[in-house]
Structure formats: structure tokens, C-alpha cells
Design an enzyme around this catalytic site. Sequence first.
Site, PDB file in Angstrom:
ATOM      1  CD  GLU A  97     106.318  16.372  87.241  1.00  0.00           C
ATOM      2  OE1 GLU A  97     106.628  15.434  88.020  1.00  0.00           O
ATOM      3  OE2 GLU A  97     105.606  16.206  86.235  1.00  0.00           O
ATOM      4  CG  ASN A 103     115.301  14.474  82.090  1.00  0.00           C
ATOM      5  OD1 ASN A 103     115.743  14.679  80.960  1.00  0.00           O
ATOM      6  ND2 ASN A 103     115.671  15.183  83.133  1.00  0.00           N
ATOM      7  NE  ARG A 122     109.308   8.089  86.699  1.00  0.00           N
ATOM      8  CZ  ARG A 122     110.274   8.998  86.569  1.00  0.00           C
ATOM      9  NH1 ARG A 122     111.504   8.624  86.272  1.00  0.00           N
ATOM     10  NH2 ARG A 122     110.002  10.287  86.705  1.00  0.00           N
ATOM     11  CG  LEU A 125     118.482  16.088  78.972  1.00  0.00           C
ATOM     12  CD1 LEU A 125     118.267  17.534  79.375  1.00  0.00           C
ATOM     13  CD2 LEU A 125     119.498  16.005  77.831  1.00  0.00           C
ATOM     14  CD  GLU A 126     116.706  11.619  85.725  1.00  0.00           C
ATOM     15  OE1 GLU A 126     116.504  10.378  85.685  1.00  0.00           O
ATOM     16  OE2 GLU A 126     116.121  12.370  86.518  1.00  0.00           O
TER      17      GLU A 126
END
EC number: 2.4.99.12
Length: 459
Positions: free
Chosen positions: A96, A372, A306, A374-375
Site C-alpha cells: 500500500e 503485486n 517478503r 505487475l512489478e
Amino acid sequence: MIFAVNSPFHPDKLRQDYPHQDRPMPSSKTANPPTPLWKLWNQATAWLALPLKGYLYYRCSQKKEDPTRLNERFGRTTLSRPRGTLLWFHAASVGEMLSLLPLLESLNNQRPELYFLLTTGTLTAANLLRKRIATSPLKTCLIHQFIPLDVPQWIERFLAHWQPQLALLTESELWPNLIAGCQNHSIPLILLNGRLSERSFRRWRKLPFLITPILQNFAWIAARSKEDGHRFQQLGGPIDLIGDLKEAAPPLPYNEDVLESIRRHLHGRQLWIASSTHEGEEEVIIAAHRRLLQFFPALLCLIIPRHPHRGEAIAALADQAPQYSKNALPTPSDPFWIGDTLGDMGVFYRLSEIVFLGNSLPCMAPKGGGHNPLEPIRLHSALACGPEMKNFAEIIKELQEDITIVYNDETLASWVLTMLNNPVLREKRSLSAFHYATSLQGKALEELSSRILSSLSSL
């Protein structure tokens, strides 16, 4: 960027499926009064202040909080409020927070006199933010704080000090005392990237007397997808725009000198990446790589957890693999390398076109929701992930021909092997996904920042 230290120191065009409603900004006179259950939450959290304080100290002992800044979790700060207009943005964690930065930069370009207060709830997000902002124009106008827990006196202390002109929350950060506090201080509320899963919607639909008064205190909501927008609307939320900030972000930044140095060290060695992994997934990834070594003995697997603090535990699982957090690079005999640092994802993703995205394998408990996609896609990666990608279901559906779903070490190894042996197929899938990701950017940030500035002007 200013950090307090308590010691010296869909939117390809943001589709407007819902017209601007030009609702009046909520104030203490017009906002919904607290319900009895809302008051019960207020009283319960006030009573729990002491145990919650103990819980935060426990988190410090687990290195999940910054002890020098723990007072921020109680609404206290060592910083002064800047003179001028202050917009408060809250992002729960890393994803976020990263999605907000392009929006803040857009707002800063249009209104350079604005100040931004950005709150987060995790150490990882705060540390990454510090690194990302170091060379950004935002460093002179952005203040970071840790968000107070939803205890009424802590929220009151926070709001009384900062007094923002607007409060912009992200995704599903709907804390009752925070929302009531904004109402009491006549601070208009906006929800960005509003997320409401089908499961949450079914639950809330049975309890509209709880959720509807909360949602109706928002001036407007920008839902992250059409489906989320319809769910919010059915529960009484004032939907204004549809658009996912995570779809609008530019490619991840990187340090060119660092990238070239690593490439020289690897000397053309083939590698694949397991990115944003969570506990329980690394065992599957390691087993998959051991299968691959039978076909490609020199192949390297770069595991990027992560949460970087898990690097040492993962290294122990992976034959005492070198850790980048210790400035260690892999030798030719190392089959694994641990990328346990913050802010280097842009470098890592440029090292390989073969990426598995974590927080998605069925072996996790509780089930993940993905990260995500799209990264890596924006950097021309061929992508695989597990089936647990509910937080990005729309993107996965759109790219079902280009993203491979894997379930275990056998299917993961099979996919990596296919990508290594078939560069034409790899290029075809990565290029198709890249074109999709590029098409999403469009005017998203412009239109959303314009809507925020319009709300600011109407105060």
C-alpha cells in the site's frame, strides 16, 4: 523525508463507472452518529489500552517495532506539525505504501506547497520508505509516522497534534475509533484503492448496521476494481472512482552501478527468482531448485523474502546460502542466494526474466493472497505464482494466458525448466503481459490526484 526518532537524532483511464457525486465533505454536524456497537468498541479499546501497550513492548522484543519510535504507536511524536496544508495518507504495509508514492509525487508536482503525512503500520514499510524517498523530491515535504493503534485516547492525541486537512486511507483500513476521531475533528475522509473481497462482503451484508455507518462517513471512495465498487455501493459506500493504484505505478527504480556490479560478478550465470516469499514457501522453492539442478547444475536460485528479517532462517534451509544483507554474493558453487534487503527489488528483478511470485502457494497457513504481479511484469519477466492470488484476482484473470499457476515443487520446477528451454515462449508471455501492464497506467494518477485536489479546494 522527516522521520521522528524519540532519541536524538483499473486504471487504464480510471474508469468512471460511477459519476462524481459532489457529496458535501462530512463534518461533525453532518457525519453519522456512532452506533451502540461503535460505542462498545470505543469503550473496549479504551479499557484495553494497558494490555495493548504491553503487546507493543512485546513486539519490540521481537524486533517488530522500533523501540526509539514506540511513542508514535501511542499517538505521541517529537515532531512539529508543518505550517500549511497537510494531507494525511495511511498505508498499512509495504504494498500500500509503495502504491501511494507515485500519487504523492503527482500531487507534489501540481501543488508543491503541500505537506504530506504518511503513516504505516510495519517496520518493513517504514525502512523501505526511508530508502525510496532519499533521492526523491518528496523528501522535503513528507513526514513519516507509525500509525497509533485504534485506542481512542491515542487516536485523539494523534489527530489533535497533526490536524490534517484531509485523511486518505487505503484498501480496507476501516478502524472505528480512527474514523470517529476524524469525524469529531471535522477531517474529511477518503478511501483509496478500496478493497472488499466477496467473502468480506457476504459477512458484512449480514451486519449492515455495523459497516454502513462507517462507510457513510467517507466523502468518497475510489474502489480498486468494478467488483469492489459494486460491493461497497451495496453496503452504502459512496463510490466515486474505479482504479487500482498498484496498477498505475511506474517500473521499480534501481541503482545502475549496483546492477552492473552484480551482473559482472555473476558473469552470465543463469538464475531464476522466487520473490516476496513467505514462511512455508521456501521449502517448496528449495525442493524445486534441487530438481532443476539435475538439468542445469550451475543454475542459481535467488530467494527474496517478503520480510527481510527472515533471511538468516532461509539461508539455513538453503545450504547456508550467502545473504545480500551481509554484502555476500554467490560463488559459482552456491546454488542459492538470499536477497534479504529492502529497496533492491528493482535491481533483483532486472537480473532474470523468470520470476515466481510468493504469498500464493497452497502450502501456506493461513492462505496468502498474493503480491503485486505487475512489478515483475513491468520489467519484462515471465511470471508464475501459486493459486492463492485473491488480492489480484482480476489481473490474474486478464493474464491467464501469460501467467502460469503452480502448486508444488514439481509443477514449479517444470515451469522454470520450460522457461529456460524455450526462450521464444518466455519472451512471448513476458511481452504480452508487459503490454497489458503498460496499458493500465494511462491517466490514472492525473485523474485521481485531480479529484483529491478538487476535494481539498471544496473545504
